[in-house]
Design an enzyme around this catalytic site. Structure first.
Site, short mmCIF file in Angstrom:
data_model
loop_
_atom_site.label_atom_id
_atom_site.label_comp_id
_atom_site.label_asym_id
_atom_site.label_seq_id
_atom_site.Cartn_x
_atom_site.Cartn_y
_atom_site.Cartn_z
N LEU A 17 5.12 0.46 -3.77
CA LEU A 17 6.26 -0.36 -4.21
C LEU A 17 5.82 -1.54 -5.08
CD1 LEU A 17 8.44 -0.34 -0.95
CD2 LEU A 17 8.61 1.15 -2.94
N ASP A 53 3.47 -1.42 -13.46
CA ASP A 53 4.05 -2.18 -12.34
C ASP A 53 4.22 -3.66 -12.70
OD1 ASP A 53 3.70 0.22 -11.12
OD2 ASP A 53 2.70 -0.56 -9.33
N GLY A 66 0.80 -1.24 0.00
CA GLY A 66 0.00 0.00 0.00
C GLY A 66 0.82 1.27 0.00
N SER A 87 3.55 -3.95 -4.53
CA SER A 87 3.41 -5.28 -3.90
C SER A 87 2.27 -6.09 -4.54
CB SER A 87 3.21 -5.15 -2.39
OG SER A 87 2.00 -4.50 -2.13
O1 PMV Z 1 2.01 4.76 -5.92
P1 PMV Z 1 1.81 3.98 -7.15
O2 PMV Z 1 2.85 2.96 -7.41
O3 PMV Z 1 0.41 3.42 -7.24
O4 PMV Z 1 2.04 5.02 -8.35
C1 PMV Z 1 1.10 5.44 -9.23
C2 PMV Z 1 1.74 6.18 -10.36
C3 PMV Z 1 0.85 7.27 -10.95
O5 PMV Z 1 1.57 7.84 -12.02
C4 PMV Z 1 0.54 8.33 -9.93
C5 PMV Z 1 -0.47 6.71 -11.47
C6 PMV Z 1 -0.37 5.82 -12.70
O6 PMV Z 1 -1.35 5.11 -12.98
O7 PMV Z 1 0.63 5.87 -13.44
#
Ligand code: PMV
Length: 312
Positions: free
Chosen positions: A102, A147, A99, A104
């Site tokens: 990173l 991710d 959360g 996860s």
């Molecule tokens: O905190 P995270 O890993 O959910 O980062 C989101 C990254 C953003 O650019 C803010 C949103 C996205 O969908 O790219």
């Protein structure tokens, strides 16, 4: 038979938020992993054990009745078990704080896709990624795939909505990550940035242009392993993130602690909480960890492997 696989966490080194409006981001997989072990069992159930709890669910249960904490892994298991009369036991162990940006949940989907499919056949990374992203979308409908791509392939990559490109360097740095322990909602922060964009259209469009050229310079510095320049660019990126309103006092204080000793530091991910990342090498690693010692912090290296099978 037991099948075990693990996948790395990720950080966004540059480009969060601006990527939503067509920019480029730089993503790094890091050597903190989530490990998923799966084993076929002689009952028509899907059992999932993790730090979030344990559930045993009928393998024919409708996905919409499954708690969102377990839904992506359940989805993968249910899909793969269509070919079998058996059920499955899945155990998840994580080194990645959840959360806080990173990756996860993406790492979990990727490791689960590899582990569960490994019970039946060898699967390519492309197939793993596709399945993991499908699973992630059962809870985050708008997941960009950034991710999951980073957790699948590892390494450092440029990411745009149109695809990824590897940045092929042998990194000479570590990333120190400090966790504010403030759980953020990515969708809330993304919405706030959208409002900022609407009320400050000209300023936002200039920031997008500046961010785009900053990222090109950062890629250049990465390719030359020039940490001093790369760190300076992280600090510049942080000023842009500050302007769009995703930093706060706690994150600013963490960055202030890190920036006097590291090459540079910034928020990583959506902001509003979550983590900061500081760029270091052997010469300033210890000092940076000391400077951030009142927070949960740890050093990481770039993971160049991505998802991998582990021989049990
Ligand atoms: O905190 P995270 O890993 O959910 O980062 C989101 C990254 C953003 O650019 C803010 C949103 C996205 O969908 O790219």
């Amino acid at each position: 038979m037991i099948s075990v696989a693990s996948a790395p966490a990720k950080v966004i080194l540059f480009g969060e938020h601006f990527i939503v409006y067509g920019g480029k981001a730089i993503l790094c997989a890091i050597d903190k992993r989530i490990t998923v072990e799966s084993e076929l069992v002689d009952s028509a159930t899907i059992k999932i054990e993790s730090d979030l709890g344990t559930v045993t669910i009928s393998k024919n249960e409708s996905i919409k009745n499954v708690d969102s904490k377990f839904r992506p892994v359940f989805f993968i298991a249910q899909k793969i078990l269509q070919q079998s009369n058996l059920g499955i036991r899945i155990s998840i162990k994580s080194e990645i704080p959840s959360g806080v940006g990173l990756g996860s949940s993406s790492a979990c989907c990727v490791a689960a896709a590899r582990s569960i499919s490994g019970l039946f056949k060898k699967t390519s990374k492309e197939e793993i990624l596709k399945l993991a992203l499908e699973a992630e979308k059962t809870v985050f409908e708008n997941a960009s795939g950034a991710d999951t791509t980073s957790c699948t392939y590892g390494g450092i990559m440029e990411y745009t909505k149109n695809g990824t490109k590897n940045i092929d360097v042998i990194p000479n740095f570590y990333l120190v990550i400090a966790n504010s322990k403030i759980i953020h909602s990515t969708s809330d922060v993304v919405l706030r940035v959208k409002q900022f964009k609407e009320t400050h259209a000209e300023e936002f469009s200039l920031l997008c242009i500046n961010e785009a050229s900053l990222i090109e310079e950062a890629i250049n510095s990465l390719n030359r392993n020039d940490l001093k320049k790369l760190g300076e660019k992280m600090l510049v990126n942080q000023t842009y993130l500050h302007k769009i309103g995703v930093s706060n006092e706690s994150l600013d204080a963490m960055i202030d602690s890190a920036k006097s000793v590291s090459y540079g530091a910034k928020i990583t991910g959506a902001g509003d909480g979550g983590c900061i990342v500081a760029l270091v090498d052997d010469s300033n690693l210890r000092a940076t960890l000391d400077a951030l010692s009142k927070y949960e912090c740890f050093s990481t290296k770039i993971d160049s492997i991505g998802v991998k099978e582990i021989t049990p």
